[in-house]
Every structure is written in structure tokens, then in C-alpha cells.
Design an enzyme around this catalytic site. Structure first.
Site, short mmCIF file in Angstrom:
data_model
loop_
_atom_site.label_atom_id
_atom_site.label_comp_id
_atom_site.label_asym_id
_atom_site.label_seq_id
_atom_site.Cartn_x
_atom_site.Cartn_y
_atom_site.Cartn_z
N GLY A 218 0.78 -1.17 0.02
CA GLY A 218 0.01 0.07 0.08
C GLY A 218 0.83 1.20 0.08
O GLY A 218 0.68 2.15 -0.95
N THR B 103 7.82 -5.36 4.96
CA THR B 103 6.45 -6.21 5.40
C THR B 103 7.04 -7.38 6.20
O THR B 103 8.07 -7.90 5.70
CB THR B 103 5.84 -6.17 4.47
OG1 THR B 103 4.68 -7.06 4.94
CG2 THR B 103 6.15 -6.91 3.38
N ILE B 104 6.35 -7.71 7.44
CA ILE B 104 6.69 -8.83 8.06
C ILE B 104 6.19 -10.07 7.40
O ILE B 104 6.41 -11.22 7.55
CB ILE B 104 6.21 -8.80 9.50
CG1 ILE B 104 4.92 -8.87 9.52
CG2 ILE B 104 6.89 -7.93 10.24
CD1 ILE B 104 4.46 -9.35 11.03
N ASP B 105 5.16 -9.84 6.49
CA ASP B 105 4.39 -10.74 5.63
C ASP B 105 5.18 -11.37 4.70
O ASP B 105 5.00 -12.66 4.06
CB ASP B 105 3.14 -10.24 4.99
CG ASP B 105 2.32 -9.51 6.04
OD1 ASP B 105 2.46 -10.12 7.24
OD2 ASP B 105 1.38 -8.82 5.74
#
Length: 374
Positions: A120, A141-143
Site C-alpha cells: 500500500g 513487511t513482516i508478511d
């Protein structure tokens, strides 16, 4: 070339991740010591850019932050300046206020804006680049779900935290013959659950990319019981879902660019299992939540963040604007922001090596019955 000292601005957007401060630290030191640039940091993500709220970044105020989680610049995941909530005549409306941000950058004499964020945040970075702003992106991002880079900083730390938690939960689960359902973050990608689940010796790993059947989970538990393993550790990604079902939504945040907040799958799964085998086992849900984002940054993420920060400084010097730093095949490089956003990096259940490794270890993904050789 002009002798004017370059002025560089940083901001951190989206959810916080371990490694943000390490990038700020490395980028600041490299820009000052190697290139003699001036740096400022906008506070609270794009909102700071909109209201022109910033702080100087110096060797003094960035010393000692390499290991710390969070962001000394703070962050926000609600402020999309291309669709921003404002009040006009007493009524809340959404407007494109990006020109205000561009004017603020010009007023402060900013030559380049470095944006640390995930999909984003980097979508807005691309949009500012389209408006003529000199932008460089850094993937966060940790994702670990950004397609354009092999690894994002923050992911390794999150996996370490999940692994440690599973180690602690194993002992209490075994002592009481419990089933413990551990919910981890990841949104629509199962990287944290897969890596953390394998490292933490989970018995069942449920990820968004492999829909599960509740009966297969029950069968795996019973198969363990039959072998005298009277406890089971289940790791479930927040975006996991049953075959033919939908994700579990915790809440909807209407003023956020990404309004859907996943969560609650551990509790849902616990209730389902209690109805089926509740008389045989105690079943407990554990939601790791924001512990996966906090605390000290792992050594791996510190080094990766340092590599990103150092290379971003080089990109500023080389005027490689409109690009994002990335890691490809072990080498730091860059990729156009236009190619970064809009595509998530998800696990391919058919080709991913770790899915195969987990299956070899007897881990169930809940997608097929358990077949045990006699």
C-alpha cells in the site's frame, strides 16, 4: 553539476516492522558520512508529509537505534494522500491531497523522498513518482509478500518470534495433553506460518494458499493420539480458510486503504474442534498478534536492512529515482516501482520446497487425509 547539498527526506508507512530503524540508521549515516547530504524524516508516514511535520535526522539522534523495533519516525496505515479523509463544511469527504504533499517537499527543498513500506505504501510511492517526485522505495513487511524482492526486512524477526513461542507452547501442551491453536500474521500469504511452523515443530500448519478440511485436522490429531503423542500444535495463518469457505474477518476499518482486518481464525478453529473432540482434549487458542512486530530486530534483519539502507544511499547518489531496492538471488539491486505493486508473492503449494519439506516431516496442511504406513 550543482554544488548544492542534496536534501533527502524519509518516511515509514504501513504497519511497523523490525528493521525500520536499522534502515533509517544506515541510510542516515551513509548519506551524511559518504555523501554529505542533509536528511529529514516525516513523522507518522504520509500524514506527516501532508501536514509538513518532520524532524532532522542526524548522526546524534539516530545513534543506538539499529537494534530497536518500531520506527523513530512513527508510522500510519490509514493515510493515503490520494484518497484522504478531510472535513469540508462540516462533512467528511475523501479527496486527493497529494499536491499538498508535493508542495511541502518543494517548500522544504527536498531532492529525493525515500519511502519505507509495503504494497500500500509503495503504491503511493509509485503515484508520487508519476507526479514528478524523485522517489526511492525500500521494501518492508513482516508478511514477506512483495513480489519484487526475495525477502523483506521484518520477516525473519517475525519468524523467530513465532518459533520461540511454539517452543514455549510445546512444553505446556505436552504437560496437559492439550491441543494449542496458534494464530500468526501474514494476511493472504502463509510465509510466516510455514517458516515458523517448520522451525517450531508444528504438527499442523494451515496457510491461505492451501484450503483445509476440518475432518483432516481431526484425523491428524487422532493419528498422533494413536502413536502416544497426546498433544498437538497447530499453527494457523490469519488468512487461512476452509475449503469452500471464506477468511475470518476481525473488523473493518473504514478509513483505512486496506479496511479488512483479518483475525479470529484460532478461536473459530478451537470452537470447531471442541464440538468434535472436546471430550478427548483441552483445546486452547493463542493469538501472537503484535508480538510478531515488536522487540529487538534479529541479526539477519539488521544486516538486510543495512544493505538496503546503504544501497538506497547509492541510488540517491546515482539518481536512480522511481525504483525500489530489492534482493534478488542474494544480490542487492533495484526494480522499477511500476513493477512492484499490485501483485502479491504467495506460496505455490505444488512447487514450494518448504511445503514439500513439511509434508516429508509428516506435517498436515489439512488438505488431505493422513495415510500412515503400518
Amino acid at each position: 553539476m550543482s554544488d548544492k547539498k542534496k536534501k533527502i527526506a524519509l518516511l515509514t508507512g504501513g504497519g511497523d516492522a523490525p528493521g525500520l530503524n536499522a534502515v533509517i540508521y544506515t541510510l542516515t549515516k551513509t548519506c551524511i558520512l559518504k555523501y554529505n547530504y542533509e536528511l529529514i524524516g516525516y513523522k507518522s508516514g504520509y500524514r506527516g508529509l501532508y501536514i509538513n511535520d518532520f524532524m532532522p535526522l542526524t548522526l546524534e539522534n539516530t545513534t543506538g537505534i539499529l537494534h530497536k523495533g518500531g520506527s523513530i519516525l512513527y508510522s500510519s496505515n490509514k493515510d493515503n494522500l490520494f484518497d484522504y479523509k478531510v472535513v469540508e463544511n462540516g462533512v467528511e469527504v475523501r479527496k486527493d491531497v497529494s499536491d499538498v504533499a508535493v508542495d511541502n517537499l518543494k517548500k522544504e527543498g527536498v531532492d529525493c523522498l525515500v519511502i519505507l513500506g509495503g504494497d500500500g505504501t509503495l503504491t503511493s510511492a509509485r503515484d508520487f513518482s508519476r507526479k514528478g517526485v524523485n522517489v526511492i522505495g525500500v521494501p518492508k513487511t513482516i508478511d514477506n509478500d512483495l513480489m519484487a524482492t526475495d525477502v523483506t526486512f521484518g520477516f525473519n524477526t517475525a519468524v523467530n518470534i513465532v518459533t520461540e513461542a511454539l517452543g514455549r507452547l510445546h512444553t505446556t501442551a505436552e504437560s496437559h495433553h492439550r491441543i494449542i491453536v496458534v494464530e500468526v500474521m501474514g494476511r493472504n500469504a502463509g510465509w510466516i506460518a510455514l517458516h515458523g511452523g517448520i522451525a517450531g515443530s508444528a504438527d499442523i500448519i494451515l496457510i491461505p494458499e492451501i484450503p483445509y478440511k476440518i475432518e483432516n485436522i481431526v484425523q491428524k490429531i487422532k493419528e498422533r493420539d494413536a502413536r502416544g503423542k497426546l498433544f498437538t500444535i497447530i499453527v494457523v495463518s490469519e488468512g487461512a480458510k476452509e475449503l469452500g469457505g471464506t477468511v475470518t474477518v476481525n473488523k473493518v476499518v473504514k478509513d483505512s486503504p486496506d479496511p479488512i482486518r483479518l483475525g479470529g481464525i484460532a478461536n473459530k478453529l478451537t470452537y470447531q474442534l471442541e464440538e468434535i473432540i472436546g471430550g478427548e482434549h483441552e483445546i486452547r487458542p493463542v493469538v501472537l498478534g503484535h508480538t510478531q512486530r515488536g522487540g529487538e530486530t534479529s541479526p539477519y534483519d539488521r544486516i538486510l536492512s543495512a544493505r538496503y539502507g546503504s544501497y538506497a544511499a547509492k541510488m540517491i547518489h546515482d539518481e536512480k529515482y522511481g525504483n525500489m531496492v530489492c534482493l534478488k538471488h542474494g544480490e542487492i539491486s533495484y526494480v522499477p516501482l511500476e513493477e512492484v505493486v499490485g501483485a502479491q508473492k504467495l506460496i505455490d503449494p505444488e512447487t514450494d520446497e518448504l511445503v514439500k519439506v513439511a509434508r516429508d516431516l509428516g506435517v498436515s496442511f489439512g488438505d488431505m487425509p493422513v495415510y500412515r504406513k503400518r
